[in-house]
Write a protein that holds these residues in place. Structure first.
Motif, PDB file in Angstrom:
ATOM      1  N   LEU A 142      -2.932   5.557  -8.522  1.00 22.26           N
ATOM      2  CA  LEU A 142      -2.111   6.681  -8.075  1.00 22.26           C
ATOM      3  C   LEU A 142      -2.287   6.970  -6.594  1.00 22.26           C
ATOM      4  O   LEU A 142      -1.678   7.872  -6.036  1.00 22.26           O
ATOM      5  N   VAL A 143      -3.160   6.229  -5.960  1.00 22.80           N
ATOM      6  CA  VAL A 143      -3.506   6.577  -4.593  1.00 22.80           C
ATOM      7  C   VAL A 143      -3.223   5.445  -3.630  1.00 22.80           C
ATOM      8  O   VAL A 143      -2.454   5.568  -2.693  1.00 22.80           O
ATOM      9  N   TYR A 144      -3.842   4.324  -3.908  1.00 23.20           N
ATOM     10  CA  TYR A 144      -3.864   3.271  -2.930  1.00 23.20           C
ATOM     11  C   TYR A 144      -2.484   2.658  -2.719  1.00 23.20           C
ATOM     12  O   TYR A 144      -1.765   2.367  -3.655  1.00 23.20           O
ATOM     13  N   GLN A 145      -2.117   2.483  -1.476  1.00 23.41           N
ATOM     14  CA  GLN A 145      -0.798   1.952  -1.173  1.00 23.41           C
ATOM     15  C   GLN A 145      -0.876   0.833  -0.156  1.00 23.41           C
ATOM     16  O   GLN A 145      -1.422   1.012   0.912  1.00 23.41           O
ATOM     17  N   GLU A 146      -0.312  -0.302  -0.513  1.00 24.07           N
ATOM     18  CA  GLU A 146      -0.222  -1.385   0.456  1.00 24.07           C
ATOM     19  C   GLU A 146       1.148  -1.361   1.108  1.00 24.07           C
ATOM     20  O   GLU A 146       2.148  -1.080   0.442  1.00 24.07           O
ATOM     21  N   ALA A 147       1.174  -1.676   2.388  1.00 24.67           N
ATOM     22  CA  ALA A 147       2.434  -1.604   3.131  1.00 24.67           C
ATOM     23  C   ALA A 147       3.521  -2.464   2.486  1.00 24.67           C
ATOM     24  O   ALA A 147       4.673  -2.053   2.385  1.00 24.67           O
ATOM     25  N   LEU A 148       3.177  -3.645   2.044  1.00 27.13           N
ATOM     26  CA  LEU A 148       4.188  -4.532   1.457  1.00 27.13           C
ATOM     27  C   LEU A 148       4.458  -4.225  -0.005  1.00 27.13           C
ATOM     28  O   LEU A 148       5.396  -4.750  -0.594  1.00 27.13           O
ATOM     29  N   GLY A 149       3.635  -3.376  -0.596  1.00 27.94           N
ATOM     30  CA  GLY A 149       3.719  -3.131  -2.029  1.00 27.94           C
ATOM     31  C   GLY A 149       2.505  -3.738  -2.708  1.00 27.94           C
ATOM     32  O   GLY A 149       1.759  -4.522  -2.100  1.00 27.94           O
ATOM     33  N   TYR A 150       2.287  -3.403  -3.954  1.00 25.09           N
ATOM     34  CA  TYR A 150       1.102  -3.833  -4.707  1.00 25.09           C
ATOM     35  C   TYR A 150       1.005  -5.361  -4.755  1.00 25.09           C
ATOM     36  O   TYR A 150       1.936  -6.041  -5.179  1.00 25.09           O
ATOM     37  N   GLU A 151      -0.133  -5.862  -4.315  1.00 29.45           N
ATOM     38  CA  GLU A 151      -0.298  -7.299  -4.184  1.00 29.45           C
ATOM     39  C   GLU A 151      -0.124  -8.034  -5.514  1.00 29.45           C
ATOM     40  O   GLU A 151       0.487  -9.105  -5.584  1.00 29.45           O
TER      41      GLU A 151
ATOM     42  N   VAL B  96      17.516  27.132   7.555  1.00 31.63           N
ATOM     43  CA  VAL B  96      16.327  26.298   7.393  1.00 31.63           C
ATOM     44  C   VAL B  96      16.554  25.206   6.357  1.00 31.63           C
ATOM     45  O   VAL B  96      17.116  25.452   5.296  1.00 31.63           O
ATOM     46  N   ILE B  97      16.157  24.001   6.710  1.00 31.17           N
ATOM     47  CA  ILE B  97      16.080  22.914   5.732  1.00 31.17           C
ATOM     48  C   ILE B  97      14.597  22.720   5.482  1.00 31.17           C
ATOM     49  O   ILE B  97      13.844  22.343   6.380  1.00 31.17           O
ATOM     50  N   TYR B  98      14.200  23.023   4.267  1.00 30.27           N
ATOM     51  CA  TYR B  98      12.777  23.066   3.933  1.00 30.27           C
ATOM     52  C   TYR B  98      12.362  21.769   3.232  1.00 30.27           C
ATOM     53  O   TYR B  98      13.047  21.310   2.327  1.00 30.27           O
ATOM     54  N   ILE B  99      11.264  21.182   3.681  1.00 34.91           N
ATOM     55  CA  ILE B  99      10.748  19.955   3.051  1.00 34.91           C
ATOM     56  C   ILE B  99       9.320  20.175   2.582  1.00 34.91           C
ATOM     57  O   ILE B  99       8.483  20.659   3.347  1.00 34.91           O
ATOM     58  N   LYS B 100       9.057  19.812   1.356  1.00 32.24           N
ATOM     59  CA  LYS B 100       7.680  19.898   0.851  1.00 32.24           C
ATOM     60  C   LYS B 100       7.317  18.599   0.146  1.00 32.24           C
ATOM     61  O   LYS B 100       8.072  18.097  -0.678  1.00 32.24           O
ATOM     62  N   SER B 101       6.180  18.064   0.466  1.00 33.62           N
ATOM     63  CA  SER B 101       5.727  16.836  -0.183  1.00 33.62           C
ATOM     64  C   SER B 101       4.622  17.140  -1.181  1.00 33.62           C
ATOM     65  O   SER B 101       3.748  17.964  -0.917  1.00 33.62           O
ATOM     66  N   PHE B 102       4.661  16.492  -2.340  1.00 35.28           N
ATOM     67  CA  PHE B 102       3.527  16.578  -3.252  1.00 35.28           C
ATOM     68  C   PHE B 102       2.586  15.391  -3.057  1.00 35.28           C
ATOM     69  O   PHE B 102       1.510  15.350  -3.631  1.00 35.28           O
ATOM     70  N   SER B 103       3.039  14.427  -2.277  1.00 33.39           N
ATOM     71  CA  SER B 103       2.222  13.229  -2.098  1.00 33.39           C
ATOM     72  C   SER B 103       1.082  13.491  -1.131  1.00 33.39           C
ATOM     73  O   SER B 103       0.032  12.869  -1.212  1.00 33.39           O
ATOM     74  N   LYS B 104       1.283  14.417  -0.199  1.00 30.96           N
ATOM     75  CA  LYS B 104       0.276  14.619   0.841  1.00 30.96           C
ATOM     76  C   LYS B 104      -0.993  15.208   0.277  1.00 30.96           C
ATOM     77  O   LYS B 104      -2.081  14.774   0.604  1.00 30.96           O
ATOM     78  N   ILE B 105      -0.844  16.209  -0.552  1.00 27.74           N
ATOM     79  CA  ILE B 105      -2.028  16.945  -0.978  1.00 27.74           C
ATOM     80  C   ILE B 105      -2.452  16.557  -2.378  1.00 27.74           C
ATOM     81  O   ILE B 105      -3.584  16.773  -2.783  1.00 27.74           O
ATOM     82  N   PHE B 106      -1.535  15.939  -3.120  1.00 26.46           N
ATOM     83  CA  PHE B 106      -1.815  15.655  -4.518  1.00 26.46           C
ATOM     84  C   PHE B 106      -2.062  14.158  -4.686  1.00 26.46           C
ATOM     85  O   PHE B 106      -3.090  13.653  -4.249  1.00 26.46           O
ATOM     86  N   LEU B 107      -1.121  13.452  -5.229  1.00 22.08           N
ATOM     87  CA  LEU B 107      -1.319  12.022  -5.453  1.00 22.08           C
ATOM     88  C   LEU B 107      -0.382  11.217  -4.561  1.00 22.08           C
ATOM     89  O   LEU B 107       0.819  11.193  -4.789  1.00 22.08           O
ATOM     90  N   PRO B 108      -0.915  10.543  -3.523  1.00 23.17           N
ATOM     91  CA  PRO B 108      -0.034   9.797  -2.614  1.00 23.17           C
ATOM     92  C   PRO B 108       0.834   8.801  -3.373  1.00 23.17           C
ATOM     93  O   PRO B 108       1.976   8.562  -3.016  1.00 23.17           O
ATOM     94  N   GLY B 109       0.295   8.242  -4.460  1.00 20.97           N
ATOM     95  CA  GLY B 109       1.027   7.223  -5.198  1.00 20.97           C
ATOM     96  C   GLY B 109       2.197   7.742  -6.010  1.00 20.97           C
ATOM     97  O   GLY B 109       2.987   6.958  -6.506  1.00 20.97           O
ATOM     98  N   ILE B 110       2.330   9.076  -6.186  1.00 26.32           N
ATOM     99  CA  ILE B 110       3.474   9.511  -6.999  1.00 26.32           C
ATOM    100  C   ILE B 110       4.767   9.614  -6.197  1.00 26.32           C
ATOM    101  O   ILE B 110       5.835   9.578  -6.751  1.00 26.32           O
ATOM    102  N   ARG B 111       4.684   9.723  -4.884  1.00 22.70           N
ATOM    103  CA  ARG B 111       5.894   9.746  -4.046  1.00 22.70           C
ATOM    104  C   ARG B 111       6.916  10.764  -4.527  1.00 22.70           C
ATOM    105  O   ARG B 111       8.032  10.404  -4.895  1.00 22.70           O
ATOM    106  N   ILE B 112       6.528  12.024  -4.537  1.00 19.17           N
ATOM    107  CA  ILE B 112       7.487  13.080  -4.881  1.00 19.17           C
ATOM    108  C   ILE B 112       7.383  14.224  -3.888  1.00 19.17           C
ATOM    109  O   ILE B 112       6.297  14.603  -3.456  1.00 19.17           O
TER     110      ILE B 112
END
Lengths: 468, 468
Positions: free
Chosen positions: A140-149, B303-319
């Motif tokens: 859920l965390v680790y991200q590779e620039a090209l995508g998961y190897e 205002v156009i408001y943007i909030k990321s859940f990836s920054k503080i929560f799980l970077p891998g979820i991309r929401i």
């Protein structure tokens, strides 16, 4: 020039806004044609006794509001608002409504993806849990620039028999994103892009958004006309050619290998790139069709290959991949980062396992069996109920047919859409697939991915009655 | 004009390519300045005895290759290749390498997201399985244009106490995508965007890619200087202002409520929009800082408001999500569809459940406790080991400090990066955050999200030694 004269009133409104408003009125009121050249900045500034910068700001505002566009070395031009916009909206709202309310009484021939009942949800749940147990937070965390190897390696092995290196694969969030990031990396203002006529509307939108000049090449039974293509190349500097090599959307046509080789030669001679959207090539029913992508035939690094897993597998996973020529590898990778950093890492890992464990192949084989049957049935119904009212070529694969209405003077495809909708049948009018929408009034697309046997027959009969 | 003269040789190479090559040589060879105007199309065509269209094609090629840019109503200009590019590449390759090899011996102060050990993986796995059991195929198939309704409703309820309607929320794949799709919908060629100086490099890249004119406003303790802002507005037509209202990246500065209200007034008077990237506002440690976003203070739909859940929560979820003014709702939604159709449906449903079950709040509260401690420690070490060598303002929240090197004539931030890297410490040089990279040579950013207590002290000491 007289019509451009503006009377500035004393007050708060900046002059450039008054000027822009005035020109908008001229356009809306048909006093300026779509594509008509606006006066040069200097001449309008002199006429209105304002600074050049005021006119620049006015033209910027017009561009921003979609009322003007620029051509390099030539000035600014008036732009009529897109007349097709209202129908596009109508169409997407009907689809949204039906999807939202899950109205089962509709027979839906608009679908582009397999029926959800066929989806391997239990099996996908297994791999998701396997991944979470195996990788923990990493997933859920680790991200590779090209995508998961792991996924890149599986793709290389299973789909390319190691002929493409895993480091040359870039994971993206579906084919649409693939087209978008390629466009950002490759296409500049006023660059020329050649598309098939008709073509996928989502690609057209992206190219328009990049302000590309779009040229259309009519598609025939075995791909676009190569001689016409060469004529066009002699006259225009082309940046790229967007193509769907198998079961083209919407026509269902497939390129012959000969044609692919000819186009690859043209690409080398005239220095352009082929964006190959490998759409539904898994679903070949006619055994005389051989699978050989542009990419697999490419000897000169001329192909940017896009493959989506969302189209044929799970639309909700949003995964696809790209293979780009070395020349663009870095810029396309940067474009991906600037677009959304990376694609969901967990989903990539789950898909990887799904492919590795052989589940993917099994799924596709089953899907092919089911859809081949439907395809044969649909073809039968079309000939039986619409035989004299439409013309079409059987694609030999994929999930749809593209039909020409023989007597489109009486019912065009937008009318057909509306009338069929009244009778709870949904089709896709051809108008959505052309740069100039009216070019598609004679055509419509019927997809059989979302309809079962009974509803297929019922739906086609209804269309037959409308076309009577 | 003499330097533009080209001798065409007989043969295969089209003339426009020869001309473009020649001008590239002039630029690379310093015979044309960065930003110098190229001859008008007509005059160059006359000089070289070719058609106008040949020059247009040559200029297009130069633009395509990044050697020229256009200004409306003014012509084409030479562009020197980005000198910062090589350092950016060096930086990202170092980071990639270290992430790839998981080199634990490095002390990593470059991180922008919480430490992965804190992530609620087990808990997230629970909700994922709950969703798959509850929704079956739906979870992996069905896609709503705005994003999963359940999640939009949870966001409305939990984060906005129902003051924002769920239909005004658009789910996106993280903040970076938010910036990208807003830019596509709002920003046209040569539109002017105001950014904070310094600012997030990912936003700068997107605006550059849209070919916006970018103006920078220096950031102060409580936000950008409002008077300078108004001066700039009087002279320029601004389309939008991109801001991070809390713990701005990289400076860590937070806007006062007064300043936010002033800027909202300016937006109304001068007709521009505020893109608010609500970055890390969950992590307020200084209790005198009140949370009130631009969006919550906005009365005029500016205002156009943007909030990321990836920054503080799980970077891998991309929401993440967006709230846009009514005026742009449709165009931003179209922009999302054209960018990647939609965001992973399963992830949206899992996040929804995670929020609904109160797990989100619990997670954030724990995270805040942990990071507040680290923040206090980091501040202490910075004063102890770097006190006389750098200047900084404590941000009162977030995950990083922004430091000015007092004697940057001796060591600038790129040198510091390289020297620290030798000693296995990673920092982020300020140069990455400015339109003109050299503006950031005196500054560097230290993030404490990835480093524990021991390594924090050790790392800061090492930096202190280098700056000695």
């Amino acid at each position: 020039m007289d019509k451009y004269y503006v009377d500035f009133k004393e007050g708060e409104i900046p002059k450039y806004i008054t000027i822009a408003k005035h020109i908008k009125k001229l356009i809306d009121g048909n006093k300026l044609e779509d594509g008509e050249k606006l006066p040069s900045i200097r001449s309008l500034a002199i006429l209105l006794e304002v600074n050049n910068v005021t006119i620049v700001n006015a033209y910027k505002k017009l561009q921003g509001d979609g009322y003007a566009f620029q051509k390099m070395g030539s000035g600014t031009y008036a732009k009529r608002k897109d007349i097709n916009k209202s129908f596009k909206k109508e169409y997407s709202e009907v689809l949204k409504k039906i999807a939202g309310e899950r109205l089962k009484e509709y027979i839906d021939f608009t679908g582009e993806t397999p029926f959800s009942n066929f989806f391997p949800v239990a099996s996908f749940k297994d791999v998701l849990n396997e991944v979470l147990d195996r990788d923990g937070a990493e997933a859920l965390v680790y991200q590779e620039a090209l995508g998961y190897e792991g996924l890149r390696k599986s793709i290389s092995e299973v789909f390319w028999q190691d002929r493409v290196h895993s480091d040359d694969i870039l994971i993206v969030s579906g084919a649409q994103q693939g087209i978008d990031i390629i466009s950002k990396a490759l296409i500049n203002n006023n660059d020329t892009v050649v598309v098939e006529k008709p073509t996928y509307s989502g690609a057209l939108s992206v190219f328009k958004w990049r302000r590309a000049d779009i040229l259309e090449l009519p598609i025939e039974k075995d791909g676009v006309d190569v001689e016409k293509f060469e004529k066009l190349l002699k006259k225009n500097k082309i940046k790229c050619f967007y193509t769907m090599s198998y079961f083209q959307n919407p026509t269902g046509m497939t390129y012959s290998i000969e044609k692919k080789e000819k186009i690859l030669r043209l690409a080398e001679i005239y220095d352009f790139y082929i964006i190959e959207d490998d759409y539904l090539s898994e679903l070949i029913y006619d055994e005389s069709i051989e699978y050989k992508s542009f990419k697999s035939l490419d000897k000169n690094d001329r192909v940017i290959y896009i493959k989506s897993f969302s189209k044929i597998f799970l639309p909700g996973i949003r995964i696809g991949y790209l293979i780009a020529p070395l020349k663009f590898k870095e810029s396309i990778q940067n474009s991906k980062v600037n677009t959304d950093i990376s694609t969901s890492s967990l989903m990539q890992r789950a898909l990887d396992l799904y492919i590795k464990e052989g589940r993917w192949k099994e799924y596709i084989n089953n899907l092919k069996l089911v859809y081949k049957e439907r395809y044969i049935l649909m073809e039968k119904y079309l000939r039986k109920y619409l035989g004299d009212k439409v013309s079409f070529i059987s694609p030999g694969g994929g999930l749809h047919f593209y039909l020409k209405i023989n007597n489109s003077n009486e019912v065009d495809s937008i009318e057909l859409f509306r009338k069929a909708k009244e009778k709870k049948v949904l089709i896709t009018p051809g108008t959505l697939f052309y740069k100039v929408p009216s070019d598609g009034r004679e055509y419509f697309r019927i997809g059989f991915s979302q309809a079962d046997e009974n509803s297929m027959e019922k739906g086609v009969k209804i269309i037959g009655n409308i076309l009577e």
